[in-house]
Design a protein around this motif. Sequence first.
Motif, PDB file in Angstrom:
ATOM      1  N   ILE A  89      36.157 -62.730  19.304  1.00 50.56           N
ATOM      2  CA  ILE A  89      35.286 -63.885  19.567  1.00 50.56           C
ATOM      3  C   ILE A  89      35.972 -64.889  20.491  1.00 50.56           C
ATOM      4  O   ILE A  89      35.364 -65.420  21.430  1.00 50.56           O
ATOM      5  CB  ILE A  89      34.871 -64.555  18.244  1.00 50.56           C
ATOM      6  N   LEU A  90      37.254 -65.144  20.241  1.00 48.00           N
ATOM      7  CA  LEU A  90      38.008 -66.075  21.081  1.00 48.00           C
ATOM      8  C   LEU A  90      38.084 -65.574  22.521  1.00 48.00           C
ATOM      9  O   LEU A  90      37.932 -66.357  23.464  1.00 48.00           O
ATOM     10  CB  LEU A  90      39.419 -66.268  20.524  1.00 48.00           C
ATOM     11  N   MET A  91      38.321 -64.288  22.702  1.00 52.78           N
ATOM     12  CA  MET A  91      38.408 -63.731  24.039  1.00 52.78           C
ATOM     13  C   MET A  91      37.070 -63.825  24.768  1.00 52.78           C
ATOM     14  O   MET A  91      37.014 -64.188  25.950  1.00 52.78           O
ATOM     15  CB  MET A  91      38.878 -62.277  23.989  1.00 52.78           C
ATOM     16  N   LEU A  92      35.980 -63.532  24.061  1.00 51.88           N
ATOM     17  CA  LEU A  92      34.650 -63.664  24.668  1.00 51.88           C
ATOM     18  C   LEU A  92      34.365 -65.112  25.064  1.00 51.88           C
ATOM     19  O   LEU A  92      33.798 -65.378  26.134  1.00 51.88           O
ATOM     20  CB  LEU A  92      33.578 -63.169  23.692  1.00 51.88           C
ATOM     21  N   ALA A  93      34.758 -66.063  24.201  1.00 55.25           N
ATOM     22  CA  ALA A  93      34.534 -67.481  24.495  1.00 55.25           C
ATOM     23  C   ALA A  93      35.331 -67.908  25.727  1.00 55.25           C
ATOM     24  O   ALA A  93      34.820 -68.658  26.582  1.00 55.25           O
ATOM     25  CB  ALA A  93      34.921 -68.335  23.288  1.00 55.25           C
ATOM     26  N   GLU A  94      36.569 -67.451  25.855  1.00 59.93           N
ATOM     27  CA  GLU A  94      37.395 -67.787  27.016  1.00 59.93           C
ATOM     28  C   GLU A  94      36.801 -67.214  28.300  1.00 59.93           C
ATOM     29  O   GLU A  94      36.735 -67.911  29.325  1.00 59.93           O
ATOM     30  CB  GLU A  94      38.814 -67.258  26.808  1.00 59.93           C
ATOM     31  N   LEU A  95      36.376 -65.960  28.255  1.00 56.74           N
ATOM     32  CA  LEU A  95      35.780 -65.341  29.441  1.00 56.74           C
ATOM     33  C   LEU A  95      34.460 -66.013  29.817  1.00 56.74           C
ATOM     34  O   LEU A  95      34.176 -66.216  31.004  1.00 56.74           O
ATOM     35  CB  LEU A  95      35.564 -63.844  29.187  1.00 56.74           C
ATOM     36  N   ALA A  96      33.663 -66.376  28.815  1.00 58.33           N
ATOM     37  CA  ALA A  96      32.398 -67.062  29.086  1.00 58.33           C
ATOM     38  C   ALA A  96      32.648 -68.430  29.724  1.00 58.33           C
ATOM     39  O   ALA A  96      31.959 -68.820  30.674  1.00 58.33           O
ATOM     40  CB  ALA A  96      31.602 -67.222  27.789  1.00 58.33           C
ATOM     41  N   ALA A  97      33.646 -69.155  29.218  1.00 64.25           N
ATOM     42  CA  ALA A  97      33.983 -70.467  29.781  1.00 64.25           C
ATOM     43  C   ALA A  97      34.451 -70.329  31.224  1.00 64.25           C
ATOM     44  O   ALA A  97      34.079 -71.143  32.094  1.00 64.25           O
ATOM     45  CB  ALA A  97      35.056 -71.134  28.932  1.00 64.25           C
ATOM     46  N   ALA A  98      35.264 -69.300  31.516  1.00 64.18           N
ATOM     47  CA  ALA A  98      35.737 -69.075  32.885  1.00 64.18           C
ATOM     48  C   ALA A  98      34.572 -68.759  33.820  1.00 64.18           C
ATOM     49  O   ALA A  98      34.512 -69.262  34.950  1.00 64.18           O
ATOM     50  CB  ALA A  98      36.752 -67.941  32.898  1.00 64.18           C
ATOM     51  N   CYS A  99      33.621 -67.947  33.365  1.00 63.17           N
ATOM     52  CA  CYS A  99      32.449 -67.607  34.184  1.00 63.17           C
ATOM     53  C   CYS A  99      31.588 -68.834  34.458  1.00 63.17           C
ATOM     54  O   CYS A  99      31.106 -69.035  35.581  1.00 63.17           O
ATOM     55  CB  CYS A  99      31.622 -66.528  33.494  1.00 63.17           C
ATOM     56  N   VAL A 100      31.400 -69.675  33.439  1.00 62.74           N
ATOM     57  CA  VAL A 100      30.598 -70.897  33.612  1.00 62.74           C
ATOM     58  C   VAL A 100      31.256 -71.827  34.624  1.00 62.74           C
ATOM     59  O   VAL A 100      30.581 -72.413  35.479  1.00 62.74           O
ATOM     60  CB  VAL A 100      30.420 -71.607  32.250  1.00 62.74           C
ATOM     61  N   LEU A 101      32.583 -71.967  34.557  1.00 64.07           N
ATOM     62  CA  LEU A 101      33.298 -72.825  35.499  1.00 64.07           C
ATOM     63  C   LEU A 101      33.143 -72.337  36.931  1.00 64.07           C
ATOM     64  O   LEU A 101      33.009 -73.139  37.857  1.00 64.07           O
ATOM     65  CB  LEU A 101      34.783 -72.885  35.127  1.00 64.07           C
ATOM     66  N   LEU A 102      33.159 -71.025  37.130  1.00 63.70           N
ATOM     67  CA  LEU A 102      33.033 -70.465  38.469  1.00 63.70           C
ATOM     68  C   LEU A 102      31.600 -70.562  38.995  1.00 63.70           C
ATOM     69  O   LEU A 102      31.374 -70.842  40.172  1.00 63.70           O
ATOM     70  CB  LEU A 102      33.489 -69.005  38.472  1.00 63.70           C
ATOM     71  N   MET A 103      30.616 -70.349  38.143  1.00 56.83           N
ATOM     72  CA  MET A 103      29.213 -70.304  38.571  1.00 56.83           C
ATOM     73  C   MET A 103      28.615 -71.694  38.782  1.00 56.83           C
ATOM     74  O   MET A 103      27.767 -71.887  39.655  1.00 56.83           O
ATOM     75  CB  MET A 103      28.381 -69.539  37.531  1.00 56.83           C
ATOM     76  N   TYR A 104      29.066 -72.675  37.990  1.00 53.31           N
ATOM     77  CA  TYR A 104      28.454 -73.997  38.058  1.00 53.31           C
ATOM     78  C   TYR A 104      29.486 -75.064  38.427  1.00 53.31           C
ATOM     79  O   TYR A 104      29.498 -76.162  37.870  1.00 53.31           O
ATOM     80  CB  TYR A 104      27.812 -74.343  36.708  1.00 53.31           C
ATOM     81  N   GLU A 105      30.363 -74.733  39.375  1.00 55.78           N
ATOM     82  CA  GLU A 105      31.458 -75.637  39.737  1.00 55.78           C
ATOM     83  C   GLU A 105      30.934 -76.987  40.236  1.00 55.78           C
ATOM     84  O   GLU A 105      31.410 -78.044  39.814  1.00 55.78           O
ATOM     85  CB  GLU A 105      32.329 -74.978  40.813  1.00 55.78           C
ATOM     86  N   GLN A 107      27.930 -78.447  39.875  1.00 53.47           N
ATOM     87  CA  GLN A 107      27.221 -79.198  38.834  1.00 53.47           C
ATOM     88  C   GLN A 107      28.188 -79.805  37.825  1.00 53.47           C
ATOM     89  O   GLN A 107      27.998 -80.935  37.368  1.00 53.47           O
ATOM     90  CB  GLN A 107      26.221 -78.286  38.114  1.00 53.47           C
ATOM     91  N   ILE A 108      29.239 -79.057  37.517  1.00 53.02           N
ATOM     92  CA  ILE A 108      30.234 -79.563  36.566  1.00 53.02           C
ATOM     93  C   ILE A 108      30.989 -80.745  37.159  1.00 53.02           C
ATOM     94  O   ILE A 108      31.255 -81.744  36.474  1.00 53.02           O
ATOM     95  CB  ILE A 108      31.211 -78.440  36.163  1.00 53.02           C
ATOM     96  N   GLU A 109      31.334 -80.676  38.459  1.00 50.42           N
ATOM     97  CA  GLU A 109      32.016 -81.799  39.117  1.00 50.42           C
ATOM     98  C   GLU A 109      31.150 -83.057  39.085  1.00 50.42           C
ATOM     99  O   GLU A 109      31.659 -84.156  38.818  1.00 50.42           O
ATOM    100  CB  GLU A 109      32.345 -81.427  40.560  1.00 50.42           C
ATOM    101  N   LYS A 110      29.858 -82.905  39.362  1.00 48.46           N
ATOM    102  CA  LYS A 110      28.953 -84.062  39.339  1.00 48.46           C
ATOM    103  C   LYS A 110      28.834 -84.633  37.931  1.00 48.46           C
ATOM    104  O   LYS A 110      28.858 -85.860  37.737  1.00 48.46           O
ATOM    105  CB  LYS A 110      27.570 -83.630  39.842  1.00 48.46           C
ATOM    106  N   PHE A 111      28.735 -83.758  36.935  1.00 53.18           N
ATOM    107  CA  PHE A 111      28.637 -84.204  35.549  1.00 53.18           C
ATOM    108  C   PHE A 111      29.900 -84.958  35.130  1.00 53.18           C
ATOM    109  O   PHE A 111      29.831 -86.022  34.497  1.00 53.18           O
ATOM    110  CB  PHE A 111      28.425 -82.998  34.638  1.00 53.18           C
ATOM    111  N   ILE A 112      31.076 -84.415  35.497  1.00 52.35           N
ATOM    112  CA  ILE A 112      32.337 -85.048  35.124  1.00 52.35           C
ATOM    113  C   ILE A 112      32.473 -86.414  35.787  1.00 52.35           C
ATOM    114  O   ILE A 112      32.915 -87.389  35.165  1.00 52.35           O
ATOM    115  CB  ILE A 112      33.530 -84.146  35.493  1.00 52.35           C
ATOM    116  N   ASP A 113      32.085 -86.502  37.069  1.00 56.02           N
ATOM    117  CA  ASP A 113      32.172 -87.781  37.792  1.00 56.02           C
ATOM    118  C   ASP A 113      31.322 -88.851  37.109  1.00 56.02           C
ATOM    119  O   ASP A 113      31.776 -89.988  36.899  1.00 56.02           O
ATOM    120  CB  ASP A 113      31.718 -87.584  39.239  1.00 56.02           C
TER     121      ASP A 113
END
Length: 224
Positions: A89-105, A107-113
């Motif tokens: 489960i931990l490995m799947l969560a890490e891979l999912a988080a990495a994919c989200v960071l790459l796909m929505y870079e 949008q994530i930057e705007k949200f963080i700002d």
Amino acid sequence: MSCLKCLKYTMCLVNFIFFICGAAVFGIGIYLMTSTRFSSILPSLQAMNIANTLFIIGIIITCVSFLGFLGALKENRCLLISFFILLFILMLAELAAACVLLMYERQIEKFIDEDLKSGLQKSINDRKNVTDTDDWDTVQLTFQCCGIHNSSDWLNNVPKSCNNPGNGTRYWPKGCFKKLQDAFENNLLNAGIGVIVVCIIEVLGMCFSMTLFCHISRSGLGYK
């Protein structure tokens, strides 16, 4: 049989080391929670300040490594399969988080700002004077930055952590958002290698636990 014993005690040793590390991180989180005032840098993630993050990471590492250590030591099938499932489960969560960071870079930057602006405004409102400290001071001292984009973000309440003793300017010239971006980009390769190493460790842990699990099943020891 000797190889299985070697595998068993190797798994015990590695999980014991991770247990000690997890307990140390857990202890640091508790210390920070009881000794320092924190304000959330990202209000949308209010609970995930530095202390709480260390606390949660420490709990996860400690619990998972304890299951692996005890399961290998006692040759308990229930604990070994639980260890395997948690690592998976931990490995799947890490891979999912990495994919989200790459796909929505972007949008994530705007949200963080936008969230950083809300967090900084909250910190300004909560501070009684410039000597008060919180998560913002930790970030500014670590990355040698001031505010989100520059010192003007603090209005007339610039904290001491913005002071730049190295040259004639009063405050650090760069904002923390830019500094964090630069730090992430400069360490992208190291972060990728770190994620790969963690995944390899998790895969090896799953392989070891499943090997012991199958050996116990063939031995007819059952669920002890």
